[in-house]
Design an enzyme around this catalytic site. Structure first.
Site: not given
Length: 117
Positions: A82-84, A110, A86
């Site tokens: 995951y990131c901020r 997230l 996608g």
């Protein structure tokens, strides 16, 4: 010309609808994988990670992921990235898949991660 515009609008609506259905299914799968002990990888920068992250996640920024694959020893492990938003996690998923990791889910951002472990 009007027909092409109408077809484009309909396809756009269908795309959004299908993505929403897929994301609901993916969220359930993410939850199941977490409960089964999947490796959760936050691919944001170290500073983003330090500001808050999913409990138990490890931080491997997507820009260094290709050189840090030693942290993910078992290519058969279930891995959630995951990131901020996608986008970086999709890049991470593509990198991992290309390197032979067989079970990788892009959980998105997230905020898309389950609330508790």
């Amino acid at each position: 010309m009007k027909t092409f515009v109408l077809v484009g609008v309909v396809l756009g609506i269908l795309f959004v609808f299908v993505k929403k259905i897929q994301s609901k299914g993916d969220k359930q799968m993410v939850q199941e994988w977490i409960q089964a002990g999947a490796v959760v990888v936050d691919v944001r920068t170290k500073s983003e990670f330090s500001e808050g992250h999913f409990p138990g996640a490890i931080n491997i920024p997507v820009d260094v992921l290709p050189t840090e694959l030693g942290s993910l020893k078992n290519k058969d492990s279930k891995i959630i990235v995951y990131c901020r938003s996608g986008a970086r996690s999709e890049r991470a998923k593509q990198i991992l898949t290309a390197k032979g990791y067989s079970s990788v889910i892009n959980a998105g951002g997230l905020s898309d991660m389950p609330n508790s472990r």
